[in-house]
Design an enzyme around this catalytic site. Structure first.
Site, PDB file in Angstrom:
ATOM      1  N   HIS A  82      30.060  -7.485  82.123  1.00 44.60           N
ATOM      2  CA  HIS A  82      31.307  -6.745  81.903  1.00 44.60           C
ATOM      3  C   HIS A  82      31.041  -5.560  80.972  1.00 44.60           C
ATOM      4  N   ASP A 111      28.441  26.913  90.895  1.00 42.08           N
ATOM      5  CA  ASP A 111      28.161  25.488  91.036  1.00 42.08           C
ATOM      6  C   ASP A 111      27.439  25.066  89.769  1.00 42.08           C
ATOM      7  N   TRP A 147      25.862  -7.238  76.044  1.00 40.91           N
ATOM      8  CA  TRP A 147      25.432  -5.921  76.539  1.00 40.91           C
ATOM      9  C   TRP A 147      24.444  -5.278  75.587  1.00 40.91           C
ATOM     10  N   SER A 174      19.421   8.815  85.261  1.00 42.91           N
ATOM     11  CA  SER A 174      20.571   9.519  85.815  1.00 42.91           C
ATOM     12  C   SER A 174      21.293  10.295  84.725  1.00 42.91           C
ATOM     13  N   SER A 175      21.522   9.636  83.592  1.00 36.49           N
ATOM     14  CA  SER A 175      22.244  10.302  82.511  1.00 36.49           C
ATOM     15  C   SER A 175      21.479  11.494  81.976  1.00 36.49           C
ATOM     16  N   HIS A 258      25.110   3.717  68.678  1.00 34.98           N
ATOM     17  CA  HIS A 258      26.224   4.391  68.060  1.00 34.98           C
ATOM     18  C   HIS A 258      26.507   5.763  68.667  1.00 34.98           C
ATOM     19  N   GLU A 260      26.046   6.473  71.540  1.00 43.15           N
ATOM     20  CA  GLU A 260      26.639   6.109  72.820  1.00 43.15           C
ATOM     21  C   GLU A 260      28.164   5.994  72.739  1.00 43.15           C
ATOM     22  N   TYR A 262      30.117   7.628  70.946  1.00 43.00           N
ATOM     23  CA  TYR A 262      30.694   8.976  70.957  1.00 43.00           C
ATOM     24  C   TYR A 262      30.455   9.679  72.276  1.00 43.00           C
ATOM     25  N   SER A 273      42.177  17.505  74.861  1.00 44.63           N
ATOM     26  CA  SER A 273      42.351  18.861  74.335  1.00 44.63           C
ATOM     27  C   SER A 273      42.780  19.852  75.407  1.00 44.63           C
ATOM     28  N   HIS A 307      25.698   0.301  60.802  1.00 44.06           N
ATOM     29  CA  HIS A 307      26.959  -0.383  60.511  1.00 44.06           C
ATOM     30  C   HIS A 307      27.232  -1.507  61.506  1.00 44.06           C
ATOM     31  N   HIS A 308      26.400  -1.600  62.549  1.00 40.86           N
ATOM     32  CA  HIS A 308      26.505  -2.752  63.448  1.00 40.86           C
ATOM     33  C   HIS A 308      25.652  -3.904  62.950  1.00 40.86           C
ATOM     34  N   THR A 333      36.941  13.272  62.737  1.00 44.06           N
ATOM     35  CA  THR A 333      37.837  12.699  63.747  1.00 44.06           C
ATOM     36  C   THR A 333      39.287  12.928  63.340  1.00 44.06           C
ATOM     37  N   LYS A 336      40.501  16.275  64.251  1.00 43.34           N
ATOM     38  CA  LYS A 336      40.901  16.371  65.654  1.00 43.34           C
ATOM     39  C   LYS A 336      42.321  15.846  65.847  1.00 43.34           C
ATOM     40  N   ARG A 455      33.234 -13.795  68.743  1.00 43.38           N
ATOM     41  CA  ARG A 455      33.213 -13.267  70.106  1.00 43.38           C
ATOM     42  C   ARG A 455      32.132 -13.972  70.907  1.00 43.38           C
TER      43      ARG A 455
HETATM   44  C1  HEA Z   1      34.885   1.040  78.317  1.00 44.71           C
HETATM   45  C2  HEA Z   1      34.553  -0.129  78.457  1.00 44.71           C
HETATM   46  C3  HEA Z   1      35.425  -1.339  78.644  1.00 44.71           C
HETATM   47  C4  HEA Z   1      36.595  -1.526  79.352  1.00 44.71           C
HETATM   48  C5  HEA Z   1      37.348  -0.515  80.167  1.00 44.71           C
HETATM   49  C6  HEA Z   1      36.954  -2.905  79.159  1.00 44.71           C
HETATM   50  C7  HEA Z   1      38.096  -3.495  79.734  1.00 44.71           C
HETATM   51  C8  HEA Z   1      38.502  -4.801  79.480  1.00 44.71           C
HETATM   52  N1  HEA Z   1      37.876  -5.734  78.679  1.00 44.71           N
HETATM   53 FE1  HEA Z   1      36.102  -5.464  77.749  1.00 44.71          FE
HETATM   54  N2  HEA Z   1      34.307  -5.200  76.803  1.00 44.71           N
HETATM   55  C9  HEA Z   1      33.571  -4.048  76.759  1.00 44.71           C
HETATM   56  C10 HEA Z   1      33.942  -2.829  77.283  1.00 44.71           C
HETATM   57  C11 HEA Z   1      35.085  -2.615  78.046  1.00 44.71           C
HETATM   58  N3  HEA Z   1      36.035  -3.537  78.362  1.00 44.71           N
HETATM   59  C12 HEA Z   1      32.350  -4.259  76.040  1.00 44.71           C
HETATM   60  C13 HEA Z   1      31.268  -3.222  75.762  1.00 44.71           C
HETATM   61  C14 HEA Z   1      32.351  -5.608  75.662  1.00 44.71           C
HETATM   62  C15 HEA Z   1      31.295  -6.347  74.853  1.00 44.71           C
HETATM   63  C16 HEA Z   1      30.427  -7.165  75.746  1.00 44.71           C
HETATM   64  C17 HEA Z   1      29.508  -8.017  74.951  1.00 44.71           C
HETATM   65  O1  HEA Z   1      29.962  -8.737  74.051  1.00 44.71           O
HETATM   66  O2  HEA Z   1      28.315  -7.961  75.218  1.00 44.71           O
HETATM   67  C18 HEA Z   1      33.605  -6.167  76.140  1.00 44.71           C
HETATM   68  C19 HEA Z   1      34.000  -7.488  75.932  1.00 44.71           C
HETATM   69  C20 HEA Z   1      35.238  -8.001  76.289  1.00 44.71           C
HETATM   70  C21 HEA Z   1      35.731  -9.273  75.867  1.00 44.71           C
HETATM   71  C22 HEA Z   1      35.033 -10.226  74.925  1.00 44.71           C
HETATM   72  C23 HEA Z   1      34.159 -11.141  75.689  1.00 44.71           C
HETATM   73  C24 HEA Z   1      33.392 -12.054  74.804  1.00 44.71           C
HETATM   74  O3  HEA Z   1      33.183 -11.748  73.634  1.00 44.71           O
HETATM   75  O4  HEA Z   1      32.975 -13.078  75.326  1.00 44.71           O
HETATM   76  C25 HEA Z   1      36.974  -9.436  76.443  1.00 44.71           C
HETATM   77  C26 HEA Z   1      37.848 -10.596  76.246  1.00 44.71           C
HETATM   78  O5  HEA Z   1      38.994 -10.536  76.341  1.00 44.71           O
HETATM   79  C27 HEA Z   1      37.229  -8.248  77.224  1.00 44.71           C
HETATM   80  C28 HEA Z   1      38.376  -8.021  77.971  1.00 44.71           C
HETATM   81  C29 HEA Z   1      38.627  -6.841  78.678  1.00 44.71           C
HETATM   82  C30 HEA Z   1      39.795  -6.657  79.529  1.00 44.71           C
HETATM   83  C31 HEA Z   1      40.870  -7.677  79.786  1.00 44.71           C
HETATM   84  C32 HEA Z   1      39.710  -5.373  80.023  1.00 44.71           C
HETATM   85  C33 HEA Z   1      40.679  -4.709  80.965  1.00 44.71           C
HETATM   86  O6  HEA Z   1      41.013  -3.457  80.446  1.00 44.71           O
HETATM   87  C34 HEA Z   1      40.135  -4.600  82.359  1.00 44.71           C
HETATM   88  C35 HEA Z   1      41.203  -4.216  83.331  1.00 44.71           C
HETATM   89  C36 HEA Z   1      40.689  -3.930  84.704  1.00 44.71           C
HETATM   90  C37 HEA Z   1      40.765  -4.749  85.760  1.00 44.71           C
HETATM   91  C38 HEA Z   1      41.338  -6.103  85.644  1.00 44.71           C
HETATM   92  C39 HEA Z   1      40.189  -4.361  87.090  1.00 44.71           C
HETATM   93  C40 HEA Z   1      41.106  -3.622  88.006  1.00 44.71           C
HETATM   94  C41 HEA Z   1      42.046  -4.467  88.758  1.00 44.71           C
HETATM   95  C42 HEA Z   1      41.751  -5.163  89.856  1.00 44.71           C
HETATM   96  C43 HEA Z   1      40.370  -5.294  90.423  1.00 44.71           C
HETATM   97  C44 HEA Z   1      42.799  -5.832  90.569  1.00 44.71           C
HETATM   98  C45 HEA Z   1      42.711  -7.308  90.554  1.00 44.71           C
HETATM   99  C46 HEA Z   1      43.461  -7.792  89.377  1.00 44.71           C
HETATM  100  C47 HEA Z   1      44.181  -8.928  89.350  1.00 44.71           C
HETATM  101  C48 HEA Z   1      44.211  -9.885  90.469  1.00 44.71           C
HETATM  102  C49 HEA Z   1      44.982  -9.255  88.128  1.00 44.71           C
HETATM  103  N4  HEA Z   1      36.167  -7.393  77.106  1.00 44.71           N
HETATM  104  C1  HEA Z   2      34.689   5.063  72.072  1.00 46.25           C
HETATM  105  C2  HEA Z   2      34.007   4.279  71.362  1.00 46.25           C
HETATM  106  C3  HEA Z   2      34.074   4.098  69.876  1.00 46.25           C
HETATM  107  C4  HEA Z   2      34.542   4.943  68.885  1.00 46.25           C
HETATM  108  C5  HEA Z   2      35.115   6.323  69.016  1.00 46.25           C
HETATM  109  C6  HEA Z   2      34.352   4.231  67.660  1.00 46.25           C
HETATM  110  C7  HEA Z   2      34.707   4.767  66.414  1.00 46.25           C
HETATM  111  C8  HEA Z   2      34.412   4.167  65.191  1.00 46.25           C
HETATM  112  N1  HEA Z   2      33.844   2.916  65.020  1.00 46.25           N
HETATM  113 FE1  HEA Z   2      33.348   1.601  66.488  1.00 46.25          FE
HETATM  114  N2  HEA Z   2      32.583   0.417  67.933  1.00 46.25           N
HETATM  115  C9  HEA Z   2      32.574   0.681  69.272  1.00 46.25           C
HETATM  116  C10 HEA Z   2      33.072   1.802  69.903  1.00 46.25           C
HETATM  117  C11 HEA Z   2      33.609   2.892  69.224  1.00 46.25           C
HETATM  118  N3  HEA Z   2      33.799   2.993  67.882  1.00 46.25           N
HETATM  119  C12 HEA Z   2      31.969  -0.410  70.000  1.00 46.25           C
HETATM  120  C13 HEA Z   2      31.762  -0.496  71.498  1.00 46.25           C
HETATM  121  C14 HEA Z   2      31.616  -1.361  69.045  1.00 46.25           C
HETATM  122  C15 HEA Z   2      31.006  -2.746  69.241  1.00 46.25           C
HETATM  123  C16 HEA Z   2      29.700  -2.800  69.874  1.00 46.25           C
HETATM  124  C17 HEA Z   2      29.275  -4.222  70.054  1.00 46.25           C
HETATM  125  O1  HEA Z   2      28.901  -4.866  69.053  1.00 46.25           O
HETATM  126  O2  HEA Z   2      29.331  -4.723  71.197  1.00 46.25           O
HETATM  127  C18 HEA Z   2      32.003  -0.788  67.754  1.00 46.25           C
HETATM  128  C19 HEA Z   2      31.763  -1.431  66.558  1.00 46.25           C
HETATM  129  C20 HEA Z   2      31.965  -0.843  65.324  1.00 46.25           C
HETATM  130  C21 HEA Z   2      31.473  -1.388  64.099  1.00 46.25           C
HETATM  131  C22 HEA Z   2      30.641  -2.652  63.936  1.00 46.25           C
HETATM  132  C23 HEA Z   2      31.487  -3.845  63.917  1.00 46.25           C
HETATM  133  C24 HEA Z   2      30.687  -5.080  63.926  1.00 46.25           C
HETATM  134  O3  HEA Z   2      30.092  -5.403  64.942  1.00 46.25           O
HETATM  135  O4  HEA Z   2      30.634  -5.723  62.875  1.00 46.25           O
HETATM  136  C25 HEA Z   2      31.867  -0.529  63.092  1.00 46.25           C
HETATM  137  C26 HEA Z   2      31.554  -0.715  61.658  1.00 46.25           C
HETATM  138  O5  HEA Z   2      31.523   0.161  60.908  1.00 46.25           O
HETATM  139  C27 HEA Z   2      32.587   0.553  63.728  1.00 46.25           C
HETATM  140  C28 HEA Z   2      33.134   1.644  63.061  1.00 46.25           C
HETATM  141  C29 HEA Z   2      33.704   2.744  63.682  1.00 46.25           C
HETATM  142  C30 HEA Z   2      34.217   3.899  62.943  1.00 46.25           C
HETATM  143  C31 HEA Z   2      34.267   4.076  61.466  1.00 46.25           C
HETATM  144  C32 HEA Z   2      34.646   4.786  63.911  1.00 46.25           C
HETATM  145  C33 HEA Z   2      35.223   6.151  63.637  1.00 46.25           C
HETATM  146  O6  HEA Z   2      34.636   7.122  64.461  1.00 46.25           O
HETATM  147  C34 HEA Z   2      36.718   6.204  63.789  1.00 46.25           C
HETATM  148  C35 HEA Z   2      37.288   7.470  63.230  1.00 46.25           C
HETATM  149  C36 HEA Z   2      38.744   7.661  63.513  1.00 46.25           C
HETATM  150  C37 HEA Z   2      39.747   7.481  62.639  1.00 46.25           C
HETATM  151  C38 HEA Z   2      39.512   7.003  61.266  1.00 46.25           C
HETATM  152  C39 HEA Z   2      41.172   7.686  63.045  1.00 46.25           C
HETATM  153  C40 HEA Z   2      41.702   9.085  62.967  1.00 46.25           C
HETATM  154  C41 HEA Z   2      41.575   9.704  61.632  1.00 46.25           C
HETATM  155  C42 HEA Z   2      42.621  10.170  60.898  1.00 46.25           C
HETATM  156  C43 HEA Z   2      44.011  10.133  61.375  1.00 46.25           C
HETATM  157  C44 HEA Z   2      42.253  10.829  59.639  1.00 46.25           C
HETATM  158  C45 HEA Z   2      42.748  10.234  58.395  1.00 46.25           C
HETATM  159  C46 HEA Z   2      42.123   8.953  58.099  1.00 46.25           C
HETATM  160  C47 HEA Z   2      41.658   8.566  56.906  1.00 46.25           C
HETATM  161  C48 HEA Z   2      41.370   9.474  55.795  1.00 46.25           C
HETATM  162  C49 HEA Z   2      41.426   7.115  56.675  1.00 46.25           C
HETATM  163  N4  HEA Z   2      32.629   0.331  65.083  1.00 46.25           N
HETATM  164 CU   LIG Z   3      28.892   2.326  65.793  1.00 45.07          CU
END
Ligand code: HEA
Ligand code: HEA
Ligand SMILES: [Cu+2]
Ligand code: CUA
Lengths: 531, 290, 386
Positions: A82, A111, A147, A174-175, A258, A260, A262, A273, A307-308, A333, A336, A455
């Site tokens: 997933h 293009d 993942w 690809s990327s 990380h 990634e 962004y 925007s 921070h992870h 951020t 923005k 989790r």
């Molecule tokens: C951008 C990325 C993205 C997106 C879009 C989503 C979307 C969703 N995620 Fe995602 N999720 C991740 C990225 C994302 N996730 C990542 C990176 C992890 C960590 C994995 C890891 O721990 O290694 C994670 C882990 C994660 C967990 C934790 C699993 C665990 O720790 O064991 C859960 C649990 O609730 C969850 C739930 C969902 C749900 C309910 C949606 C929903 O938004 C999905 C909705 C979409 C659909 C359902 C499909 C479209 C609909 C159909 C095909 C029709 C059929 C539907 C019905 C019959 C109802 N996700």
């Molecule tokens: C689109 C993807 C995305 C984005 C944009 C971010 C944005 C941020 N993330 Fe997140 N993060 C993930 C995707 C993302 N993260 C994923 C996938 C994981 C889990 C991976 C895994 O373990 O599977 C993760 C996990 C993760 C962790 C680790 C958690 C853990 O595993 O223990 C941390 C810890 O620092 C963190 C921090 C942040 C911070 C500080 C930002 C900042 O960039 C956020 C900044 C934005 C704001 C703060 C809001 C707007 C700001 C204002 C309105 C200004 C005023 C605010 C103040 C002065 C307070 N993220």
């Molecule tokens: Cu990070």
């Protein structure tokens, strides 16, 4: 944006549109950025379905305590796939699809710079996806390691792990190729007069994203290559017995990981925007500071990775360094977010579906950003690391963030792409259903995490039952709502009303001002003249 | 802000957008077959070789045809200054991605040398897990019991450094000759560059044989063996690719391709060769010498 | 106390603390449904406090930013005749909203810094315990302090029947173990973590203590519980199939009770010490083996011995189990290594003693369809140990 100098409507359609190939072969061999953009977008939607169904398997198992639907091993495979499929298969390709369609039109280019390479960048994806899916069907099944593919659990996995590793290599290729193409297009293909600081912000966010991709993906390739050799060739990168360290894997992975996140967020910022000014009928506030903030985020994103890893037992100086660097990302951020709100301020707002999704994005992404900030403080993260709080955090930024932005973009540009309008009422339904079910699914996960639910577990103690039930119900609701999206898009393409030349009053980038609707197959064979 | 890479008057009216072609999909199928084959081979399934071989052949064929098309287009005068700038950007960013790939492995090397190996020899670790571990680099880790000899820097590696550095000079001279339209000199120095590369590779192969046969230094020799062979191995692979590319360029030179003002293929390969050179310097310093 | 956060405004602090207390609900609750577990260490209290601080600061900013946005949505809509203004730049406000957030985030990180430093200070411990993560159980060794020498394994005690829904789930479903970690109240306990196979992570929410257990490395953390009680947590790093089933239970007891427990535990361990030198009867071995099997092997090879092929082979009817004893002893002692890499079949030689290995092998050879009638003696195992 530059004023219109002359319209280049109806230019030469002299040569063959599809270069002699017809039917499927047209799509397989195409070098046209619009075709390729379409392929990317459909591919990503299919992957979103696949990854979403996996999420539903996860949520179904977590509906009640105890093991009901799947066994723990398969559950881990679901979690892993997933995550991988959503990130690499759904969200990233979706935004590359937008880049393909939009960047040449927005900068007045004929293009992409490397049209054939563009085709390859896309056609690598289905084969990588095939490798990923194949891993379910080999002995031992897909890897159940998360993942993040942490060592040394990866060493215990079966053949599926190797298939996944090669899939990641191909996805990475690809990327990288796609990014090189985007960078080159933006740097070298702009129409005369389209200076960098006049480009629509979407192009800027992609320029910077592509830079992040070229810098980060090879590092991931290195990490999985070391995993492969540790598995099969006796190297000990991640094995203490040989002087390596499992934590080394985590460092390399997150050095990629990380940036990634962004890579996922920045193009979404770009779409937002474009959308917010269009429906505010007011130019984007603080364009230059938006560009600088994007660049600042990109630079900072390379120095916050650990921070992870606050719980691996780093020295205190390391923890502090990464904590301070991470909190700093809130500053650009924030700039923005403030600029978007200031763009709306004293505009003339209307709330068509793209704008609704943009506002939904703004509201929920900021929440996700705040929970990120909560996690960035070492002591709190040590408590919350690897709990559902983290799951809630990243779904707020990735689903309500990136995915909602992608929806906004599709609704916004669909008329330009197809020449047809979508059904506005249904679009609004899609938004409100998504918004409500999204929060039902993921808001309660904050409580679960705070209360201590780890989790990646298929079964949980009884006190977590209520929130899990709610979350699972929300997930199925959210999933079903996405079927509505599919219906809306198909309906628009097949029988939508004809779109007016410029359906959005406030839209002002080149694709709206200099091209007819729908956009012709070849847009700017000769560059438009901008003043 | 500058006008980007090209100014309007430098541009021809049309950018060359190639027609659809089947090579990319062929490349994807080839990579798919190779990946599948490799996975099978790594898991001791003999049938994998078939898939691996088929994929490799398909990839070679695809490259042959794709590059063939590009060369024809180039010689046919399809590419003007505008396309040329694209190629330059493309190649530069590609090389940057390669730099980052090596960075991952250099990162691993620094990590084991500076952090994990000394840490494993710290008092706590020695008392509780790894009694008697010294933690001096070069190290194969606490559980590695055999004896091995690390690779000395001032033998073959030093010679190899000289070889690669001189090849950087020869390729530059060749480039200069091309710009001056002195074709004889161009061919000669290109050939010299290739020979230097080949000798380098030969010595590298010899060194590996020596390591396995006499030094008991293997890929599985703990952290030292892993980083040594992976870094030098990937570098060697890049040299091989570079030599092949230089050979293609030489053949094209002999066929009369390239003009003093139009020879990006040559330059791209030369850049690549310099990149390989620079990586080697890093290797020499951090893997062999220090 | 070293871990107390000094906040300029004690008023603010008190306010946060009051909210924290109110939200934590009834004092003495072990778990919370909405919030962090009620803290029982100074560190956990700091974490609680920091979390409230963050929640409030972020909440205020959130309300302010979206207050503006929703006002704009309400007041500046086209349907109300709003005309777009044309301002789109202001260096002044850009600087303001860069600098102020910058100051705010520094203000957030400063109090956190103190807690980080305190969390890392593992010196002057009263008791040192080594925690080893295994797939899927925890090993505890009391290394220094009262109780030194005590050493045992701690496994999930919830019966499979409850997990598979064939029996009603108990109160501490998935959070109960056969051997609890027992520590004295008010004493600084240093925890050293390591692992035998993959990365695990040892976490007790109420202590604010979480530390990854990394194979081949020792990492440390500490806690000082200031209330007696039973505190529960789970492994929080994905460690394979049974990752969800390796709980951690710490019983914090008074000093007297602790001393008593140490005495009892030592006696019990001595009594349990199996005598590998005497011959054991088939019945004895089978009975003992059943327990060892249930604790160590069922996860993969299943209670019915059918395994989960192809990942986990069946032992029932396996030619290997029915074949010569030596080969099987070797597998259980040393694990299965294929192409130089260990498989999921780990080496049990270090975790189980000779009697246990002899017993479990005897059990597998005389259970289900396997009826070899062999009794494998501990001495045979001892002889095959390398
Ligand atoms: C951008 C990325 C993205 C997106 C879009 C989503 C979307 C969703 N995620 Fe995602 N999720 C991740 C990225 C994302 N996730 C990542 C990176 C992890 C960590 C994995 C890891 O721990 O290694 C994670 C882990 C994660 C967990 C934790 C699993 C665990 O720790 O064991 C859960 C649990 O609730 C969850 C739930 C969902 C749900 C309910 C949606 C929903 O938004 C999905 C909705 C979409 C659909 C359902 C499909 C479209 C609909 C159909 C095909 C029709 C059929 C539907 C019905 C019959 C109802 N996700
Ligand atoms: C689109 C993807 C995305 C984005 C944009 C971010 C944005 C941020 N993330 Fe997140 N993060 C993930 C995707 C993302 N993260 C994923 C996938 C994981 C889990 C991976 C895994 O373990 O599977 C993760 C996990 C993760 C962790 C680790 C958690 C853990 O595993 O223990 C941390 C810890 O620092 C963190 C921090 C942040 C911070 C500080 C930002 C900042 O960039 C956020 C900044 C934005 C704001 C703060 C809001 C707007 C700001 C204002 C309105 C200004 C005023 C605010 C103040 C002065 C307070 N993220
Ligand atoms: Cu990070
Ligand atoms: Cu042990 Cu998870």
């Amino acid at each position: 944006m530059s004023a219109v100098a002359d319209h280049v409507h109806g230019h030469g359609h002299a040569h063959d549109h599809h270069g002699g190939y017809r039917g499927v072969m047209r799509w397989i061999t195409t070098t046209n950025h619009k075709d390729i953009g379409t392929l990317y977008l459909w591919f990503s939607f299919v992957m979103f379905m696949v990854g979403g169904v996996m999420a539903l398997v996860i949520r179904a198992e977590l509906f009640s305590p105890g093991l009901q639907v799947v066994d723990p091993d398969f559950f881990n495979q679901m979690t892993t796939m997933h995550g991988l499929i959503m990130v690499f298969g759904a969200i990233m390709p979706a935004f590359v699809g937008f880049a393909n369609w939009q960047i040449p039109m927005m900068i007045g280019a004929p293009d992409m710079a490397f049209a054939r390479l563009n085709n390859w960048s896309f056609w690598l994806l289905p084969f990588a996806a095939l490798l990923l899916i194949l891993s379910f069907f080999v002995p031992g099944g897909a890897p159940g390691v998360g993942w993040t593919l942490y060592a040394p659990l990866t060493v215990q996995m079966g053949i599926g792990m190797d298939l996944t590793i090669f899939a990641i290599h191909i996805l990475g290729m690809s990327s990288i190729l796609g990014s090189i193409n985007i960078i080159t297009t933006i740097l070298n293909m702009r129409a005369p007069g389209m200076t960098l600081m006049k480009m629509p912000l979407f192009c800027w966010t992609w320029l910077i994203t592509a830079y992040l991709l070229v810098a980060a993906m090879p590092v991931l390739a290195g990490a999985v290559t070391m995993t492969l050799t540790d598995r099969h060739f006796g190297t000990t990168f991640f094995n203490a017995a040989g002087g390596g360290d499992p934590v080394l894997y985590q460092h390399i992975f997150w050095f990629f990981g990380h940036p990634e996140v962004y890579i996922i967020a920045l193009p979404a910022f770009g779409v937002i925007s474009q959308v917010i000014p269009a429906f505010s009928r007011k130019p984007l506030f603080g364009y230059a500071s938006m560009v600088y903030a994007t660049a600042a985020i990109a630079i900072l994103s390379f120095i916050v990775w650990a921070h992870h890893m606050y719980t691996v037992g780093m020295p205190v100086t390391g923890q502090l360094f990464f904590m301070y660097a991470t909190t700093l990302i809130a500053v650009p951020t924030g700039v923005k977010v403030f600029n978007w709100v200031a763009t709306m301020w004293r505009g003339s707002l209307t709330f068509e579906t793209p704008m609704l999704f943009a506002i939904g994005f703004l509201f929920l992404f900021t929440m996700g950003g705040f929970t990120g900030l909560v996690l960035s403080l070492v002591p709190i993260d040590i408590q919350l690391h690897d709990t559902y709080y983290v799951v809630a955090h990243f779904h707020y930024v990735m689903v309500a963030g990136a995915l909602f932005a992608a929806f906004a973009g599709v609704y916004f540009w669909l008329p330009k792409w197809t020449g047809r309008m979508y059904d506005e009422t249904l679009g609004k339904w899609h938004f409100w259903l998504s918004m409500i079910f999204f929060n039902i699914t993921f808001f309660v996960q904050h409580f679960l995490g705070l209360a201590g639910m780890p989790r990646r577990i298929p079964d949980y103690p009884l006190m977590f039952e209520t929130w899990n039930k709610i979350s699972s119900i929300g997930a199925f609701g959210f999933g079903l709502s996405q079927l509505l999206f599919l219906y809306i898009v198909l309906k628009a393409i097949r029988s939508g009303e004809k779109a007016p030349e410029k359906p959005w009053e406030g839209a002002d980038s080149l694709e709206w001002t200099h091209l007819p609707t729908p956009a012709p197959y070849h847009s700017f064979e000769t560059a438009p003249v901008l003043k | 802000m500058a006008q980007g890479a090209t100014t309007p008057h430098e541009r021809q009216a049309h950018y060359w957008v190639p027609a659809p072609m089947p090579w990319p999909i062929m490349g994807s199928i080839a990579l798919f077959l190779m990946a599948l084959g490799a996975v099978f081979v790594f898991n001791s399934l003999r049938a994998g070789w078939v898939s691996l071989a088929a994929g490799s052949m398909l990839l070679l064929y695809m490259m042959f045809r794709w590059f063939g098309d590009v060369i024809r287009e180039s010689e046919g005068g399809r590419y003007g200054r505008w396309e040329d700038v694209s190629f330059r950007w493309g190649m530069s960013w590609f090389i940057f991605s390669e730099v980052m790939f090596f960075a991952a492995f250099f990162g691993a090397l620094f990590y084991v040398r500076v952090l994990s190996v000394p840490d494993l020899a710290s008092i706590t670790h020695r008392e509780m897990l790894w009694p008697g571990f010294e933690g001096h680099w070069p190290s194969a880790g606490p559980a590695f019991e055999e004896k091995f000899t690390p690779m000395a820097a001032w033998g073959i590696p030093a010679i190899n450094t000289l070889l690669l550095l001189s090849s950087g000079v020869t390729v530059t001279i060749a480039h200069w000759a091309l710009k001056e339209n002195r074709r004889g000199m161009l061919n000669l120095f290109l050939l010299l560059t290739i020979l230097l590369g080949v000798v380098f590779l030969g010595l590298q192969v010899y060194e590996y044989g020596h390591a396995y046969a006499e030094l008991n230094l293997k890929l599985s020799t703990g952290a030292y063996g892993s980083t040594f062979f992976m870094l030098t191995g990937f570098h060697g692979f890049h040299v091989t690719v570079g030599v092949i590319m230089l050979t293609v360029i030489l053949l094209r030179c002999l066929a009369g391709h390239f003009r003093p003002d139009h020879h990006f293929a040559f330059e791209g390969v030369a850049w690549y060769w310099h990149f390989v050179d620079v990586v080697w310097l890093g290797l020499f310093v951090f893997v062999y010498w220090l | 106390m070293a871990t107390t956060i000094h906040c300029k405004s004690t008023m603010l602090r008190t306010a946060f603390a009051a909210i924290a207390l109110a939200a934590a609900g009834s004092a003495g609750a072990i778990q919370s449904k909405y919030n962090l577990a009620p803290p029982v260490t100074a560190i956990a209290r700091d974490i609680h406090w920091l979390h409230w601080m963050m929640l409030i600061i972020c909440g205020v900013i959130f309300v302010a930013v979206f207050g503006v946005m929703f006002y704009s949505i309400w007041a500046h809509r086209k349907s109300k005749g709003a005309q777009p203004a044309d301002f789109h730049e202001s260096t002044k406000v850009e600087v303001v909203w860069t600098v102020i957030p910058f100051l705010i985030v520094i203000g957030m990180a400063l109090p956190a810094t103190k807690t980080v430093v305190a969390m890392k200070d593992t010196t002057n411990a009263d008791l040192t315990i080594k925690v080893t993560g295994y797939q899927w159980k925890w090993g505890y060794d009391y290394l220094k302090g009262e109780g030194e020498g005590i050493s045992f394994m701690s496994r999930l005690a919830t019966p499979r029947e409850q997990i598979e829904g064939r029996q009603a789930k108990g109160e501490h479903y998935l959070l109960e173990v056969d051997n609890e970690l027992v520590v004295p109240v008010g004493k600084k306990v240093r925890v050293l973590t390591t692992a035998a196979d993959v990365v695990h992570s040892w976490w007790i929410p109420a202590f604010g203590t979480k530390q990854d257990a990394i194979p081949g490395f020792i990492r440390d953390t500490w806690f000082r519980a200031d209330k007696t009680g039973v505190y529960r947590g789970q492994c929080v790093e994905l460690c394979g199939k049974e990752h969800g089933f390796m709980p951690i239970v710490v019983r914090v007891v008074s000093q007297e009770d602790y001393t008593k427990w140490v005495g009892e535990k030592k006696k019990q361990l001595a009594a349990l010490a199996d005598d590998p030198n005497r011959p054991w009867t088939l019945a004895e071995l089978k009975a003992r083996g059943e327990k060892v099997y249930a604790a160590n092997c069922v996860a993969c090879h299943q209670a019915n011995g059918k395994g989960a092929p192809p990942a986990f082979p069946a032992l029932d009817g396996s030619p290997l189990v029915l074949g010569p004893k030596e080969k099987q002893i070797d597998i259980v002692l040393n694990g299965v290594v294929k192409d130089g890499k260990p498989t999921a079949m780990a080496a049990f030689g270090k975790q189980l003693n000779d009697v246990e290995i002899a017993a479990v092998i005897t059990f597998t050879r005389n259970n289900w369809g396997n009826q070899t009638g062999d009794a494998v003696q501990p001495a045979e195992v001892k002889a095959l140990r390398k």
